[in-house]
Design an enzyme around this catalytic site. Structure first.
Site, PDB file in Angstrom:
ATOM      1  N   GLU A 146       0.885  -1.145  -0.105  1.00 55.00           N
ATOM      2  CA  GLU A 146       0.014  -0.014  -0.009  1.00 55.00           C
ATOM      3  C   GLU A 146       0.731   1.459  -0.104  1.00 55.00           C
ATOM      4  O   GLU A 146       0.528   2.001   0.867  1.00 55.00           O
ATOM      5  CB  GLU A 146      -0.942  -0.090   1.290  1.00 55.00           C
ATOM      6  CG  GLU A 146      -1.988  -1.378   1.247  1.00 55.00           C
ATOM      7  CD  GLU A 146      -2.755  -1.156   2.331  1.00 55.00           C
ATOM      8  OE1 GLU A 146      -2.802  -0.238   3.188  1.00 55.00           O
ATOM      9  OE2 GLU A 146      -3.650  -2.271   2.300  1.00 55.00           O
ATOM     10  N   ASN A 187       1.893  -5.018  -3.004  1.00 55.87           N
ATOM     11  CA  ASN A 187       0.611  -5.516  -2.884  1.00 55.87           C
ATOM     12  C   ASN A 187      -0.453  -4.118  -2.563  1.00 55.87           C
ATOM     13  O   ASN A 187       0.214  -3.271  -1.674  1.00 55.87           O
ATOM     14  CB  ASN A 187       0.720  -6.488  -1.679  1.00 55.87           C
ATOM     15  CG  ASN A 187      -0.587  -7.047  -1.388  1.00 55.87           C
ATOM     16  OD1 ASN A 187      -1.382  -7.492  -2.257  1.00 55.87           O
ATOM     17  ND2 ASN A 187      -1.307  -6.868  -0.082  1.00 55.87           N
ATOM     18  N   GLU A 254      -6.346 -10.743  -1.361  1.00 56.64           N
ATOM     19  CA  GLU A 254      -7.180 -10.609  -0.004  1.00 56.64           C
ATOM     20  C   GLU A 254      -8.673 -10.444  -0.317  1.00 56.64           C
ATOM     21  O   GLU A 254      -9.244  -9.558   0.539  1.00 56.64           O
ATOM     22  CB  GLU A 254      -6.517  -9.221   0.676  1.00 56.64           C
ATOM     23  CG  GLU A 254      -5.059  -9.173   0.997  1.00 56.64           C
ATOM     24  CD  GLU A 254      -4.761  -7.855   1.636  1.00 56.64           C
ATOM     25  OE1 GLU A 254      -5.538  -7.382   2.523  1.00 56.64           O
ATOM     26  OE2 GLU A 254      -3.315  -7.506   1.502  1.00 56.64           O
TER      27      GLU A 254
HETATM   28  C1  XIL Z   1      -6.171  -6.429   8.469  1.00 59.00           C
HETATM   29  C2  XIL Z   1      -6.457  -7.657   9.181  1.00 59.00           C
HETATM   30  O1  XIL Z   1      -7.154  -8.573   8.776  1.00 59.00           O
HETATM   31  C3  XIL Z   1      -6.875  -6.805  10.602  1.00 59.00           C
HETATM   32  O2  XIL Z   1      -7.159  -8.066  11.595  1.00 59.00           O
HETATM   33  C4  XIL Z   1      -6.201  -6.133  10.971  1.00 59.00           C
HETATM   34  O3  XIL Z   1      -6.888  -5.400  12.322  1.00 59.00           O
HETATM   35  C5  XIL Z   1      -6.040  -5.014  10.286  1.00 59.00           C
HETATM   36  O4  XIL Z   1      -5.370  -5.435   8.865  1.00 59.00           O
HETATM   37  N1  XIL Z   1      -4.782  -4.450   3.637  1.00 59.00           N
HETATM   38  C6  XIL Z   1      -3.848  -5.501   4.362  1.00 59.00           C
HETATM   39  C7  XIL Z   1      -4.177  -6.335   5.106  1.00 59.00           C
HETATM   40  O5  XIL Z   1      -2.789  -5.506   3.439  1.00 59.00           O
HETATM   41  O6  XIL Z   1      -3.073  -6.851   5.799  1.00 59.00           O
HETATM   42  C8  XIL Z   1      -5.108  -5.953   6.099  1.00 59.00           C
HETATM   43  O7  XIL Z   1      -5.587  -6.968   7.164  1.00 59.00           O
HETATM   44  C9  XIL Z   1      -6.293  -5.606   5.455  1.00 59.00           C
HETATM   45  C10 XIL Z   1      -6.185  -4.279   4.534  1.00 59.00           C
END
Ligand code: XIL
Length: 356
Positions: A146, A187, A254
């Protein structure tokens, strides 16, 4: 005779998992999920998560993030990440590692570093330790997560403030030196809908990384979406094709598709079909362990199983799509170009999805 019920049970168990098996038959690299530590004492959850026919890859949802691995400077802790990595190892599943450098879940002590050399040393030490600890175990690492804003600017995070874009190239270089066999990914979210400012900027950034002589093998499209708001298949196909020109692999990393009301079968099916891919995360265990209800209050049910571990219609819709992709002969084309399989097949899968 008295063993019959057990035989029956084990047969049912053996055939129930099928996402990864079908994904591979369709020429994809794997079908995976994220697993978070609080779920590890839930046997119902684990039964599904550690079924290698269902999930060929596990990703620690939080365990490998900076706040967990180096909460204070020089103190490295791997318990949470290791717990997931060990499950994957025991179950014969691949490990997809997430993530080394991210502005979020970043301890305060990193955020307060402004000096370029200091930041460079901190990133180096972090990657050498964390990627070093998991060396040889990660199929892929999300090296940088990000880094872009939706409007196409670099995200103004502590690493960027200290080093500019060099923090990204530096991270990829150190990751490769540390674990030369891992596929190194960038990512991000909102890079599925062709061709917004963020996608164009991401492409420019990948070119910058490569021009600086840093290795990058994959682009992860997080694929967080909302029922009714998903990018079209044509858009996703186009984006994947553009990314595929730059890197060997493109993966949805994701995927979850949230919505407010009770599932609307038809719309949900359509949204799910639109996002078939090689690598999934967050697909599993609605509401209980998904991040969606906390992040988007009032929304949930973004995954493929409900909170009682029943498969939802979207699960069966993906199974049907993978089956038709497999019978369409995608496997043959994937084996001709194994390294590019994820990207190529993902793009083709989108084409198959479009036809449904
Ligand atoms: C999220 C997790 O799933 C949560 O448990 C945590 O509180 C916050 O992060 N983008 C990503 C992930 O790359 O690592 C994030 O995961 C969601 C957004």
């Amino acid at each position: 005779m008295k063993f019959q019920p057990f035989l029956l049970l084990s047969t049912v168990g053996a055939v129930s998992g099928q996402l990864d098996k079908l994904a591979k038959e369709a020429g994809l690299l794997y079908f995976g999920t994220a697993v978070d530590n609080p779920s590890l004492n839930n046997q119902n959850y684990l039964r599904v998560a550690r079924d290698p026919a269902e999930f060929g890859s596990l990703t620690p949802a939080n365990g490998q993030k900076w706040s967990n691995t180096q909460p204070s400077q020089g103190r490295f802790t791997y318990g949470s990440g290791d717990a997931i990595a060990n499950i994957a190892r025991q179950a014969g599943q691949q490990l997809r590692c997430h993530t080394l450098v991210w502005y979020n879940q970043l301890p305060g002590w990193v955020s307060s570093v402004y000096n370029r050399d200091q930041m460079q040393r901190i990133i180096t030490a972090h990657i050498q330790n964390v990627a070093g600890h998991y060396k040889g175990r990660c199929y892929a690492w999300d090296v940088v997560n990000e880094a872009m804003e939706d409007d196409g600017r670099y995200r103004n995070n502590p690493m960027y403030r200290a080093m500019g874009v060099d923090y990204i190239t530096h991270s990829f270089k150190i990751a490769q030196q540390t674990d030369p066999d891992a596929k190194l990914y960038y990512n991000d979210f909102n890079i599925e809908r062709c061709c917004n400012a963020k996608i164009n900027a991401t492409i420019a950034m990948i070119r910058t990384i490569k021009a600086a002589g840093a290795p990058i093998h994959g682009i992860g499209m997080q694929g967080h979406s909302r029922v009714g708001m998903s990018p079209s298949k044509r858009e996703m196909k186009e984006t994947m094709a553009r990314f595929s020109e730059l890197v060997d692999e493109v993966a949805f990393t994701e995927v979850d598709i949230r919505h407010t009301k009770a599932a609307n079968r038809r719309r949900r099916k359509r949204a799910t079909r639109a996002r078939l891919h090689g690598s999934c995360r967050g697909l599993f265990g609605d509401a209980k362990y998904s991040w969606i209800p906390q992040q988007y209050p009032g929304e949930g049910e973004a995954c493929l199983w409900d909170r009682n571990y029943n498969k939802k219609p979207a699960y069966h819709s993906i199974v049907g799509l993978l089956q038709s992709a497999a019978s369409a002969g995608l496997r043959a084309s994937a084996t001709q170009a194994p390294v590019a399989a994820a990207a190529t097949v993902a793009a083709r899968s989108a084409a198959v999805a479009a036809a449904n």
